[in-house]
Design a protein around this motif. Structure first.
Motif, PDB file in Angstrom:
ATOM      1  N   ASP A   1      33.728 -43.838   9.523  1.00 24.55           N
ATOM      2  CA  ASP A   1      33.721 -42.626  10.341  1.00 24.55           C
ATOM      3  C   ASP A   1      35.061 -41.913  10.246  1.00 24.55           C
ATOM      4  O   ASP A   1      36.001 -42.214  10.978  1.00 24.55           O
TER       5      ASP A   1
ATOM      6  N   LYS B   1      39.315 -37.068  12.205  1.00 20.04           N
ATOM      7  CA  LYS B   1      40.105 -37.892  13.117  1.00 20.04           C
ATOM      8  C   LYS B   1      41.571 -37.888  12.695  1.00 20.04           C
ATOM      9  O   LYS B   1      41.873 -37.647  11.521  1.00 20.04           O
TER      10      LYS B   1
ATOM     11  N   ASP C   1      32.382 -35.386  14.679  1.00 25.26           N
ATOM     12  CA  ASP C   1      32.838 -36.746  14.983  1.00 25.26           C
ATOM     13  C   ASP C   1      31.942 -37.426  16.024  1.00 25.26           C
ATOM     14  O   ASP C   1      32.082 -38.612  16.284  1.00 25.26           O
ATOM     15  N   ALA C   2      31.031 -36.682  16.620  1.00 23.21           N
ATOM     16  CA  ALA C   2      30.050 -37.318  17.517  1.00 23.21           C
ATOM     17  C   ALA C   2      28.785 -37.560  16.696  1.00 23.21           C
ATOM     18  O   ALA C   2      27.708 -37.051  16.985  1.00 23.21           O
ATOM     19  N   GLU C   3      28.970 -38.338  15.613  1.00 22.83           N
ATOM     20  CA  GLU C   3      27.904 -38.512  14.616  1.00 22.83           C
ATOM     21  C   GLU C   3      26.931 -39.627  14.948  1.00 22.83           C
ATOM     22  O   GLU C   3      25.773 -39.587  14.513  1.00 22.83           O
TER      23      GLU C   3
HETATM   24 MN    MN Z   1      32.836 -40.298  15.245  1.00 19.41          MN
END
Ligand code: MN
Ligand code: BES
Ligand code: ZN
Length: 499
Positions: free
Chosen positions: A269, A276, A346-348
Motif C-alpha cells: 500500500d 503515503k 489511500d483508503a483502498e
Molecule cells: Mn491505504
C-alpha cells in the motif's frame, strides 16, 4: 524441523539440554509454578535460597538459566517468570519467552503449568510462536530451532489433552505461515504470486482418505472484469502486477453452520496517487495480513476437519502510483452494482473489500467475518496490541468470546448511524469512500463496509495495529507479522459448530 511430543514423564528425570520451569510472582516471594514441583523437590532445601540469591522474582518475562550439575537430568534449568497468574495468557507468554532463551539447545522440555487442555495448548503455541524466526532472506542465521520439544503434562494421557496438543500445532503452523507471508518482501508477493502461494497451501491440506479438501478458485484480471469487480480492479489499476480474487471453499458433509470469511489482501500500500509519506511506507508490505489470516484460518479449520462450512473471499491488489492509477474523483462500480466516489486512493482497503463482501453474501452464509488492516485510526484508538471489532451485536459478542478462548485481545467498537449518513453523502455516486473528516475514521470505514453486507449477520475486524509488530518481541509475539486474528477466527468457527 522441530518435532513436538507430549509426555507425562517426571521433569526432574527428563534428559534434555534445557528444562523450562515457570515461576509465579507472589507477595511472600517467588514460587515454582505447577508442573515444576518435582524439580524443586530434587533440588531440596537449597532451591529457595538459590532463587533468592539469583534475584528471581517471577515477574512476567524474567528469565534465569541455572546449570544443574546433575541435580536433575537436564543440563540446564531455565526459570521463566509468569507474573502473578498461571492462566493460559500468562503461560502462552511465558512459553514464548522461554523459546527465545534457549536459542541453541537441541532438545528442550517444558515443565510449565499444563494440567488442562487450554494450558497444554498455550504451552505448545507459545513456544512454537515465541521461537518463530524469518530467515528466508538471510545467508545464515545465528540461532537454530531445537530438534525436539517435549511438552510435559501429568494429564498427557487424557484424549482432550492430546487433542488440544495436536490442534495447537495446527494453529501454531497456521499463525507461523501467516507471519511468513506478511514478512515476505512486497516485490516477491504481488497479487499473482500471493494467489499462487494460497493455491499451493490449500492443495496441501485435506490430504488423506475421507477428509474434506479445500477447493480454490482464482479470478484473474479478465475474470474480475467479467464479474464487474470495480473495487479490486480500481485499486489494482496503478500496478503492472494485475489483481486477483481468490475464493476458497471447505464444505464438509457434517457441517452444522456456514461461515464466510473476507480478508484484505493489499500486497503493498503506497497510498496510490494520495501517496503515503516515505517514512514507514515499507511496513505497508503487511497490508495483506487480513488476507493471510483468513486463508490460514480456513486451512486450519480444514486441517482440524471442524464441522463448519467455510467460504473465503480474498481480494488481492497492489496499490501503486502510475499513469493508469485510479484518481481521486473517479467513480468505481463495485460488484453488485453500487457506485463509489473515490476521494482518497489511500483508503483502498474498503474498495477491494466491497467487491469481496458482496461475493460473500451470495454464498448465503449464516455469518460473515472480514479481517483487514484497514485504518490508522484504529491504531490510534486501541494501540498495536488490540484489534477493533464492529458489526452486528451478537456476531461481535461471538468474536470477543472466541478471542478470549484464543488468548487474543479484541475490543468492540460502535457503528453509529451518523457514520452511515456520512458514507451515503456523495453528490455524484451511491456512496462516498472518504470524507476528509478524520473523526471516527475507523468507524467510517466499518460503516462503509456495512453497505455491502446486505443486512446479513456480519462483523469487521480491524487489525491494523496488532497484525504487525515493530518493537522488540514480547511473549509469543515476535517482530514483523504476528499472525493476529488466525486463532480467534478458528475459535469463532468452532463456536458456530457447537452452538
Ligand atoms: Mn491505504
Ligand atoms: N493500510 C492502511 C491502514 C494502516 C495504517 C494499516 C497503519 C496498518 C498500519 C490503509 O489503507 C490506509 O491507508 N488507511 C488510511 C485511511 C484514510 C485515508 C481514511 C489511514 O488510516 O490513514
Ligand atoms: Zn491499506
Amino acid at each position: 524441523m522441530t518435532t513436538y511430543q507430549l509426555r507425562a514423564t517426571n521433569p526432574a528425570k527428563t534428559r534434555v539440554d534445557a528444562l523450562v520451569v515457570g515461576v509465579v510472582k507472589h507477595e511472600d516471594g517467588p514460587r515454582v509454578a505447577a508442573g515444576g514441583e518435582a524439580v524443586e523437590k530434587a533440588w531440596g532445601r537449597k532451591f529457595r535460597p538459590l532463587l533468592a540469591s539469583l534475584g528471581v522474582t517471577g515477574k512476567a518475562g524474567e528469565v534465569h538459566k541455572i546449570p544443574t550439575n546433575g541435580t536433575i537430568s537436564s543440563s540446564l534449568l531455565v526459570l521463566v517468570g509468569l507474573g502473578e497468574d498461571t492462566d493460559q495468557v500468562a503461560v502462552r507468554r511465558g512459553a514464548g519467552v522461554a523459546a527465545r532463551s534457549v536459542p541453541n539447545a537441541a532438545s528442550v522440555a517444558l515443565a510449565l503449568p499444563a494440567e488442562s487442555p487450554e494450558l497444554v495448548r498455550a504451552v505448545t503455541e507459545g513456544f512454537r510462536l515465541g521461537g518463530y524466526t524469518f530467515t528466508t532472506y538471510k545467508q545464515s542465521s545465528d540461532s537454530s530451532a531445537p530438534g525436539t520439544v517435549t511438552v510435559l503434562s501429568d494429564a498427557a494421557r487424557k484424549s482432550e489433552v492430546s487433542d488440544a496438543f495436536e490442534a495447537a500445532q495446527v494453529l501454531a503452523d497456521a499463525v507461523a505461515t501467516t507471519r511468513d507471508w506478511v514478512n515476505t518482501p512486497p516485490g516477491d508477493l504481488r497479487p499473482p504470486a500471493f494467489a499462487e502461494a494460497v493455491e499451493e497451501a490449500a492443495h496441501a491440506v485435506g490430504k488423506g482418505r475421507g477428509r474434506t479438501k479445500v477447493k480454490v478458485t482464482v479470478h484473474d484480471e479478465k475474470s474480475l472484469a467479467e464479474l464487474g469487480c470495480g473495487g479490486i480492479l480500481g485499486v489494482g489499476a496503478g500496478s503492472d502486477a494485475p489483481p486477483r480474487l481468490v475464493e476458497l471453499s471447505y464444505a464438509p458433509k457434517n457441517a452444522e453452520a456456514h461461515l464466510a470469511l473476507v480478508g484484505k489482501g493489499v500486497t503493498f500500500d503506497s497510498g496510490g496517487l494520495s501517496i503515503k509519506p516515505a517514512q514507514g511506507m515499507h511496513d505497508m508490505k503487511s497490508d495483506m495480513a487480513g488476507a493471510a489470516a483468513v486463508v490460514q484460518a480456513t486451512l486450519a479449520i480444514a486441517a482440524l476437519q471442524l464441522p463448519v462450512q467455510v467460504s473465503t473471499f480474498v481480494p488481492m491488489a497492489e496499490n501503486m502510483v502510475s499513469g493508469s492509477a485510479t484518481r481521486p474523483g473517479d467513480v468505481l462500480r463495485m460488484y453488485g452494482g453500487k457506485t463509489v466516489e473515490v476521494l482518497n486512493t489511500d483508503a483502498e482497503g474498503r474498495l477491494i473489500l466491497a467487491d469481496a463482501l458482496v461475493r460473500a453474501t451470495e454464498a448465503k452464509p449464516d455469518v460473515i467475518l472480514d479481517v483487514a488492516t484497514l485504518t490508522g485510526h484504529m491504531v490510534l484508538a486501541l494501540g498495536d496490541r488490540v484489534g477493533g471489532v464492529m458489526g452486528a451485536d451478537d456476531v461481535v459478542a461471538g468474536v470477543l468470546a472466541a478471542a478470549e478462548v484464543a488468548g487474543e485481545s479484541h475490543w468492540a467498537m460502535p457503528l453509529p448511524e451518523s457514520m452511515t449518513e456520512r458514507v451515503r453523502a456523495s453528490k455524484i455516486a451511491d456512496l462516498l469512500q472518504h470524507d476528509w473528516n478524520r473523526m471516527g475514521g475507523g468507524l467510517y470505514a466499518g460503516a462503509f463496509l456495512q453497505e455491502f453486507t446486505e443486512g446479513m449477520p456480519w462483523a469487521h475486524l480491524d487489525i491494523a495495529g496488532p497484525s504487525f509488530h515493530s518493537g522488540s518481541p514480547y511473549g509469543h509475539v515476535t517482530v514483523g507479522g504476528t499472525g493476529f486474528a488466525v486463532t480467534t477466527v478458528v475459535e469463532y468457527a468452532r463456536s458456530l459448530a457447537s452452538a
